[in-house]
Design an enzyme around this catalytic site. Structure first.
Site, PDB file in Angstrom:
ATOM      1  N   ASP A   1       4.963   4.072  10.022  1.00 21.84           N
ATOM      2  CA  ASP A   1       6.029   3.677   9.100  1.00 21.84           C
ATOM      3  C   ASP A   1       6.325   2.179   9.201  1.00 21.84           C
ATOM      4  OD1 ASP A   1       7.472   4.872   6.985  1.00 21.84           O
ATOM      5  OD2 ASP A   1       9.338   4.671   8.091  1.00 21.84           O
TER       6      ASP A   1
ATOM      7  N   GLU B   1      15.644  -3.667   9.422  1.00 22.33           N
ATOM      8  CA  GLU B   1      14.800  -2.501   9.678  1.00 22.33           C
ATOM      9  C   GLU B   1      13.524  -2.879  10.427  1.00 22.33           C
ATOM     10  OE1 GLU B   1      14.932   0.368   6.527  1.00 22.33           O
ATOM     11  OE2 GLU B   1      12.780   0.696   6.717  1.00 22.33           O
TER      12      GLU B   1
ATOM     13  N   GLU C   1       4.556  10.637  -0.421  1.00 25.34           N
ATOM     14  CA  GLU C   1       5.505  10.907   0.674  1.00 25.34           C
ATOM     15  C   GLU C   1       5.086  12.156   1.462  1.00 25.34           C
ATOM     16  OE1 GLU C   1       8.054   9.231   1.988  1.00 25.34           O
ATOM     17  OE2 GLU C   1       8.041   7.577   0.565  1.00 25.34           O
TER      18      GLU C   1
HETATM   19  C1  LIG Z   1       6.889   6.319   3.841  1.00 23.08           C
HETATM   20  C2  LIG Z   1       8.277   5.804   3.706  1.00 23.08           C
HETATM   21  N1  LIG Z   1       8.992   6.096   2.619  1.00 23.08           N
HETATM   22  C3  LIG Z   1      10.247   5.624   2.475  1.00 23.08           C
HETATM   23  C4  LIG Z   1      10.833   4.827   3.430  1.00 23.08           C
HETATM   24  C5  LIG Z   1      12.250   4.365   3.267  1.00 23.08           C
HETATM   25  N2  LIG Z   1      12.343   3.031   2.803  1.00 23.08           N
HETATM   26  C6  LIG Z   1      12.448   2.004   3.650  1.00 23.08           C
HETATM   27  O1  LIG Z   1      12.494   2.084   4.847  1.00 23.08           O
HETATM   28  C7  LIG Z   1      10.063   4.531   4.567  1.00 23.08           C
HETATM   29  N3  LIG Z   1      10.531   3.790   5.592  1.00 23.08           N
HETATM   30  N4  LIG Z   1       8.790   5.049   4.685  1.00 23.08           N
END
Ligand SMILES: Cc1ncc(CNC=O)c(N)n1
Length: 230
Positions: free
Chosen positions: A56, A97, A219
């Site tokens: 991530d 973040e 996702e």
């Molecule tokens: C794969 C994925 N999707 C959405 C987010 C959330 N957006 C930012 O952080 C994230 N971190 N990772």
């Protein structure tokens, strides 16, 4: 009998809600994935969590330029100057973040220099890059942006609900995306998307719906990485 909704009816309730009902199964697949449910019931494999964390971080580094591209589209195309402020607040959070990912991975002993992006991650990042093209309409991009954020918000909020058995050491992660402030921010993005979708030509509407479905699929694939790679 329930007939097809007229364009006017859809505009009142909001296109996003209409699409969420229409695509309920895939939306649920993205927001109630087995990985998230395992965090929620406390059975999560911590190796799977570490895999997700490292992957991530790579995703978020690609996500920041995507958000920047949405900001540019808002500046050029938006009919409402407050859109830019919402998008900019999202960009500002990404700064925090990225710092959080660095300290969190260090805490878990995940070496970021050694994390190799997996195929699902590469595919998702490439998809984001395709959305950065100036040819992609603001309406399409803001719909994708909302969906990307909303999936994390809904997923991690689930892990914080009463009765959830989320392990203490994972609560901060869940708070990051499951907190009320992030929920408000997602609502603001949804309002922007609904406003734009309510006055967009049919061909762009179709593009936005297809893009939304692609986001949900990416996702699901992203969560799936945490299985195979423990
Ligand atoms: C794969 C994925 N999707 C959405 C987010 C959330 N957006 C930012 O952080 C994230 N971190 N990772």
């Amino acid at each position: 009998m329930e007939g097809k909704k007229t364009r006017e009816e859809v505009e009142k309730s909001g296109m996003i809600d209409t699409w969420m009902r229409k695509h309920r199964l895939i939306y649920t697949g993205a927001t109630k994935h087995p990985f998230i449910l395992s965090i929620r019931d406390g059975t999560v494999d911590l190796e799977a969590f570490k895999t997700w964390l490292g992957q991530d971080y790579i995703f978020v580094r690609a996500f920041a330029p995507f958000v920047a591209s949405v900001l540019i589209k808002a500046w050029k195309e938006s009919d409402d100057s407050s859109d830019m402020e919402v998008i900019l607040s999202g960009m500002a959070s990404l700064n925090d973040e990225i710092a959080w990912f660095k300290s969190e991975t260090a805490k878990w002993g995940v070496q970021l220099s050694e994390v190799v992006p997996q195929k699902a991650n590469q595919d998702y990042c490439r998809f984001l890059e395709s959305l950065m093209s100036p040819d992609v309409e603001y309406t399409v991009a803001i719909t994708a942006f909302w969906a990307i954020e909303a999936v994390y918000q809904a997923s991690f909020a689930l892990c914080l609900e009463d009765g959830s058995k989320t392990p203490a050491e994972l609560r901060e992660t869940c708070q990051r995306w499951g907190n009320d402030g992030f929920g408000q921010y997602c609502n603001s993005l949804q309002k922007i998307a609904n406003r734009r979708l309510g006055k967009t030509p049919d061909d762009v509407l179709t593009k936005a719906e297809v893009t939304l479905l692609r986001v949900l699929e990416h996702e699901v694939e992203f969560w799936n990485m945490s299985h195979g790679a423990a």
